[in-house]
Design a protein around this motif. Structure first.
Motif, PDB file in Angstrom:
ATOM      1  N   GLU A 196       5.160  30.427  33.378  1.00  0.00           N
ATOM      2  CA  GLU A 196       5.953  29.638  32.428  1.00  0.00           C
ATOM      3  C   GLU A 196       5.736  28.160  32.712  1.00  0.00           C
ATOM      4  OE1 GLU A 196       9.925  31.089  33.105  1.00  0.00           O
ATOM      5  OE2 GLU A 196       9.659  32.676  31.626  1.00  0.00           O
ATOM      6  N   LEU A 197       5.631  27.399  31.640  1.00  0.00           N
ATOM      7  CA  LEU A 197       5.527  25.950  31.755  1.00  0.00           C
ATOM      8  C   LEU A 197       6.914  25.358  31.796  1.00  0.00           C
ATOM      9  CD1 LEU A 197       2.818  25.214  29.033  1.00  0.00           C
ATOM     10  CD2 LEU A 197       2.477  25.488  31.498  1.00  0.00           C
ATOM     11  N   GLU A 198       7.114  24.414  32.688  1.00  0.00           N
ATOM     12  CA  GLU A 198       8.366  23.673  32.741  1.00  0.00           C
ATOM     13  C   GLU A 198       8.144  22.356  32.010  1.00  0.00           C
ATOM     14  OE1 GLU A 198       9.303  23.317  36.900  1.00  0.00           O
ATOM     15  OE2 GLU A 198      10.560  25.108  36.811  1.00  0.00           O
ATOM     16  N   VAL A 199       8.748  22.234  30.832  1.00  0.00           N
ATOM     17  CA  VAL A 199       8.661  21.013  30.033  1.00  0.00           C
ATOM     18  C   VAL A 199      10.067  20.431  29.968  1.00  0.00           C
ATOM     19  CG1 VAL A 199       8.132  20.052  27.764  1.00  0.00           C
ATOM     20  CG2 VAL A 199       6.702  21.888  28.697  1.00  0.00           C
ATOM     21  N   PRO A 200      10.281  19.277  30.585  1.00  0.00           N
ATOM     22  CA  PRO A 200      11.624  18.686  30.574  1.00  0.00           C
ATOM     23  C   PRO A 200      12.187  18.591  29.153  1.00  0.00           C
ATOM     24  CG  PRO A 200      10.203  17.468  32.062  1.00  0.00           C
ATOM     25  CD  PRO A 200       9.322  18.437  31.318  1.00  0.00           C
ATOM     26  N   GLY A 201      13.431  19.046  29.003  1.00  0.00           N
ATOM     27  CA  GLY A 201      14.103  19.015  27.715  1.00  0.00           C
ATOM     28  C   GLY A 201      13.952  20.285  26.904  1.00  0.00           C
TER      29      GLY A 201
END
Length: 132
Positions: free
Chosen positions: A63-68
């Motif tokens: 999973e990618l962690e993309v802020p917001g």
């Protein structure tokens, strides 16, 4: 003492995260599938969740962690994963025409993969030490 290190097979650059936030605002929640070649080369394909159906021949790479945003799932075909299982992938973005079916196509940008070999700690974490 147990390590608090979090090991991931996938990451995202700040530039790609910015485009992902823009695309999420337009299309809703997104997911990626790492293409195995053919028409779009080896480009990571980005789709609205539910527009590309994964199946038993696909592996959740991470999973990618993309802020917001909520975490964004990244999938790869099981056959391709066998070739890339020793590799860490980072989704980046560069100017250019996006892949035909990927949502960034009309933006004048395209997602690409930057890769590196997993380090010793990652290999151990993912159970790949001593594997051929």
């Amino acid at each position: 003492m147990a390590s608090t290190e979090v090991y991931r097979r996938v990451a995202v650059t700040d530039a790609a995260a910015s485009l992902i936030r823009d695309l999420t605002a337009q299309h809703g929640p997104l997911m990626f599938h790492q293409s195995g070649g053919c028409c779009d080369g080896s480009a990571p394909m980005c789709y609205p969740v539910g527009m590309f159906l994964t199946g038993p021949g696909d592996v959740t790479l991470g999973e990618l962690e993309v802020p917001g945003l909520d975490d964004i799932e990244v999938f790869i075909s099981a056959a391709q994963f066998e070739y890339w299982k020793y590799t860490h992938l980072t989704i980046d973005v560069v100017p250019g025409r996006g892949a035909g079916f990927s949502v960034e196509g009309p933006t004048g940008n395209r997602f690409i993969i930057r890769s590196r070999m997993l380090n010793e700690a990652e290999l151990e974490h993912f159970g790949l030490t001593g594997a051929a």
